[in-house]
Design a protein around this motif. Structure first.
Motif, PDB file in Angstrom:
ATOM      1  N   LEU A 109      59.649 -11.099  50.905  1.00 33.12           N
ATOM      2  CA  LEU A 109      59.498 -10.702  52.312  1.00 33.12           C
ATOM      3  C   LEU A 109      60.606  -9.745  52.749  1.00 33.12           C
ATOM      4  N   VAL A 110      61.837 -10.040  52.364  1.00 32.50           N
ATOM      5  CA  VAL A 110      62.942  -9.150  52.719  1.00 32.50           C
ATOM      6  C   VAL A 110      62.771  -7.806  52.013  1.00 32.50           C
ATOM      7  N   ASN A 111      62.302  -7.837  50.774  1.00 36.09           N
ATOM      8  CA  ASN A 111      62.026  -6.611  50.018  1.00 36.09           C
ATOM      9  C   ASN A 111      60.982  -5.755  50.723  1.00 36.09           C
ATOM     10  N   VAL A 112      59.900  -6.360  51.154  1.00 35.93           N
ATOM     11  CA  VAL A 112      58.827  -5.631  51.835  1.00 35.93           C
ATOM     12  C   VAL A 112      59.333  -5.064  53.161  1.00 35.93           C
ATOM     13  N   TYR A 113      60.088  -5.862  53.895  1.00 32.66           N
ATOM     14  CA  TYR A 113      60.578  -5.438  55.203  1.00 32.66           C
ATOM     15  C   TYR A 113      61.602  -4.312  55.097  1.00 32.66           C
ATOM     16  N   THR A 114      62.535  -4.409  54.127  1.00 26.32           N
ATOM     17  CA  THR A 114      63.630  -3.441  54.044  1.00 26.32           C
ATOM     18  C   THR A 114      63.343  -2.274  53.102  1.00 26.32           C
ATOM     19  N   LYS A 115      62.369  -2.443  52.218  1.00 25.29           N
ATOM     20  CA  LYS A 115      62.030  -1.441  51.187  1.00 25.29           C
ATOM     21  C   LYS A 115      63.097  -1.337  50.094  1.00 25.29           C
ATOM     22  N   GLN A 134      70.841 -11.582  51.592  1.00 22.90           N
ATOM     23  CA  GLN A 134      69.538 -12.239  51.427  1.00 22.90           C
ATOM     24  C   GLN A 134      69.605 -13.315  50.348  1.00 22.90           C
TER      25      GLN A 134
END
Length: 140
Positions: A21-27, A120
């Motif tokens: 989720l953090v990966n998707v949100y922050t790219k 994270q």
């Protein structure tokens, strides 16, 4: 034993979902299994199968689950959400230390936002611990 296995598997999956989720949100690439796969590829010691990052991540998760179990047994205080957060905090610092060592040994990651990754990772370990605590509560 069933509670331990369930807590281990579900906790690793839950913390990984948080990282995704953090990966998707922050790219930014923050997914542990992807980073571990890149390290395995750079290391001639490990096979380069597509799933090797997952295997390594679940093995580290097993180590953290053994730590959780050991602390569950030896700490005299009542197990609570606060206890789980404290254990997750300890795991978070250990996880950051471990990843710093990996990044030092394998300096392949100039594309990583290290500050974001460590933040994270810290919270992912608290999620791991809270999940393990919740699973243990379900089995008690």
């Amino acid at each position: 034993m069933i509670a331990f296995i369930a807590a281990w598997l579900i906790s690793v999956i839950t913390m990984t979902l948080f990282s995704i989720l953090v990966n998707v949100y922050t790219k930014y690439e923050l997914r542990e299994h992807i980073l571990l796969k890149r390290i395995a590829k750079a290391s001639a010691l490990l096979p380069t199968k597509p799933y090797i990052g997952w295997i390594i991540h679940f093995c580290f998760g097993l180590g953290f689950m053994l730590l959780f179990e050991g602390l569950w047994i030896i700490t005299p205080m009542n197990k609570s959400l606060l206890w789980a957060i404290a254990v997750g905090t300890l795991m978070g610092f250990l996880g950051i230390l471990g990843w710093k060592l990996l990044f030092k040994c394998y300096p392949l990651f100039s594309d990583i936002n290290f500050k974001l990754y460590y933040i994270q990772l810290f919270f992912a370990h608290i999620i791991f611990s809270l999940t393990a605590y919740g699973i243990y509560q379900l089995y008690n």
